[in-house]
Scaffold this active site. Structure first.
Site, PDB file in Angstrom:
ATOM      1  N   ARG A  24       0.915  -0.934  -0.143  1.00  0.00           N
ATOM      2  CA  ARG A  24      -0.105  -0.243   0.215  1.00  0.00           C
ATOM      3  C   ARG A  24       0.744   1.545  -0.319  1.00  0.00           C
ATOM      4  NH1 ARG A  24      -4.469   0.087   4.684  1.00  0.00           N
ATOM      5  NH2 ARG A  24      -4.248   2.023   3.284  1.00  0.00           N
ATOM      6  N   GLN A  91       2.543   0.798  10.427  1.00  0.00           N
ATOM      7  CA  GLN A  91       1.063   1.114   8.889  1.00  0.00           C
ATOM      8  C   GLN A  91       1.103  -0.019   8.383  1.00  0.00           C
ATOM      9  OE1 GLN A  91       4.512   3.693   7.505  1.00  0.00           O
ATOM     10  NE2 GLN A  91       3.637   4.860   6.947  1.00  0.00           N
ATOM     11  N   VAL A  93      -0.285  -4.974   8.202  1.00  0.00           N
ATOM     12  CA  VAL A  93      -0.893  -4.990   8.923  1.00  0.00           C
ATOM     13  C   VAL A  93      -1.270  -6.243   9.128  1.00  0.00           C
ATOM     14  CG1 VAL A  93      -3.031  -3.531   8.066  1.00  0.00           C
ATOM     15  CG2 VAL A  93      -1.816  -5.745   6.545  1.00  0.00           C
ATOM     16  N   ASP A  94      -0.051  -7.001   9.458  1.00  0.00           N
ATOM     17  CA  ASP A  94       1.032  -8.430   8.948  1.00  0.00           C
ATOM     18  C   ASP A  94       0.716  -9.289  10.269  1.00  0.00           C
ATOM     19  OD1 ASP A  94       3.674  -7.431   9.864  1.00  0.00           O
ATOM     20  OD2 ASP A  94       4.468  -7.181   8.109  1.00  0.00           O
ATOM     21  N   HIS A 111      -3.339   0.875  10.755  1.00  0.00           N
ATOM     22  CA  HIS A 111      -3.932   0.411   9.154  1.00  0.00           C
ATOM     23  C   HIS A 111      -4.806  -1.247   9.380  1.00  0.00           C
ATOM     24  CE1 HIS A 111      -1.290   2.388   6.509  1.00  0.00           C
ATOM     25  NE2 HIS A 111      -2.052   3.418   7.188  1.00  0.00           N
ATOM     26  N   CYS A 119     -16.891  -7.147   9.784  1.00  0.00           N
ATOM     27  CA  CYS A 119     -18.590  -6.762   9.655  1.00  0.00           C
ATOM     28  C   CYS A 119     -18.707  -5.056   9.348  1.00  0.00           C
ATOM     29  CB  CYS A 119     -19.635  -7.435  10.436  1.00  0.00           C
ATOM     30  SG  CYS A 119     -21.056  -7.001   9.325  1.00  0.00           S
ATOM     31  N   CYS A 122     -22.707  -5.134  11.447  1.00  0.00           N
ATOM     32  CA  CYS A 122     -22.209  -4.724  13.054  1.00  0.00           C
ATOM     33  C   CYS A 122     -21.130  -5.016  13.332  1.00  0.00           C
ATOM     34  CB  CYS A 122     -23.334  -6.328  13.462  1.00  0.00           C
ATOM     35  SG  CYS A 122     -22.403  -7.516  12.938  1.00  0.00           S
ATOM     36  N   ILE A 228      17.254  -3.157   7.330  1.00  0.00           N
ATOM     37  CA  ILE A 228      17.216  -3.694   8.242  1.00  0.00           C
ATOM     38  C   ILE A 228      17.452  -4.476   9.106  1.00  0.00           C
ATOM     39  CG2 ILE A 228      14.608  -3.145   9.906  1.00  0.00           C
ATOM     40  CD1 ILE A 228      13.864  -1.576   7.051  1.00  0.00           C
TER      41      ILE A 228
HETATM   42 ZN   LIG Z   1     -22.103  -8.142  11.254  1.00  0.00          ZN
END
Ligand SMILES: [Zn+2]
Length: 244
Positions: A24, A91, A93-94, A111, A119, A122, A228
């Site tokens: 992203r 940042q 999502v893993d 993120h 959902c 709900c 890194i």
């Molecule tokens: Zn739902």
């Protein structure tokens, strides 16, 4: 002994050693492929069942859930275990910081997470693995089991707002920390970019570890270009050994 708070802001670059490409970011896979970008754009996703079917197929093939933490994720968790107060703002999502051993309550996921579904009606949540098992079993667009609403990955899609509470906590941590590490992030996307500036404004020592130059290199106390996977463990080890 009051050890200073360390904040780690992590972006896609911390997970590339785990085999997860940048999806992203400004030059990420999704941004370079308009058709792929639709699959993760809220408006298209909600408005088109065909987009949802393709999105579930993409999640099914996505390797993120099978990825393992690497040396950089482990180094962050080790620093926390050594007694240094550490907070991660990511940042990504893993979920790899948590898998490496960081307590979930000390990881802010700007993120969201690809490991859960939510959902859209709900807001019930559940494991992604379970939803993907339903897709494997033949449901092309599995609805919410509570209300029948449209399910999506618990990530922040393009066109969705970040969780204001998560963002507020990230800002608070950034203001309170004494050391701020920006790791594997281009610092070109808000709010991550702004956090580096806030950290510097509030007197934190700013260290940037990224392969490419960032707009904040000028104000950083230290800019590290080495990989890194070696740079972060080295820097954090020095930190946990330093007497303060
Ligand atoms: Zn739902």
């Amino acid at each position: 002994m009051n050890r200073p708070l360390v904040a780690i802001l992590s972006g896609a670059g911390i997970s590339t050693d785990s085999g997860i490409p940048d999806y992203r970011g400004p030059n990420g896979l999704w941004r370079r492929d308009p058709e792929a970008e639709k699959l993760v754009t809220y408006e298209y996703y909600m408005g088109d069942p065909e987009i949802r079917r393709r999105s579930w197929q993409m999640r099914r093939k996505n390797r993120t859930l099978k990825a393992e933490p690497n040396a950089a994720h482990r180094a962050v968790a080790e620093l926390e275990r050594s007694g240094v107060p550490v907070r991660v703002i990511t940042q990504n999502v893993d979920g790899l910081h948590q898998l490496a051993g960081m307590p979930a309550r000390k990881v802010l996921e700007l993120h969201g997470t690809a490991r859960e579904v939510v959902c859209t009606a709900c807001h019930a949540r559940g494991p992604m693995e379970e939803a993907l098992a339903r897709v494997e079993a033949g449901e092309e667009d599995p609805p919410c089991r509570e209300c029948g609403g449209i399910l999506k990955s618990a990530t922040v899609m393009f066109g969705e707002r970040l969780d204001p509470q998560v963002l507020a906590e990230a800002v608070a941590i950034t203001k309170a920390c004494r050391l701020f590490f920006a790791v594997g992030t281009t610092l070109q996307v808000q709010p991550a970019a702004g956090l580096a500036g806030i950290a510097a404004d509030h007197g934190a020592r700013l260290t940037i570890i990224n392969a490419e130059p960032t707009p904040y290199d000028e104000i950083a106390d230290e800019v590290v270009r080495e990989p890194i996977g070696t740079a972060l463990p080295r820097l954090l080890r020095e930190l946990s050994l330093s007497p303060e």
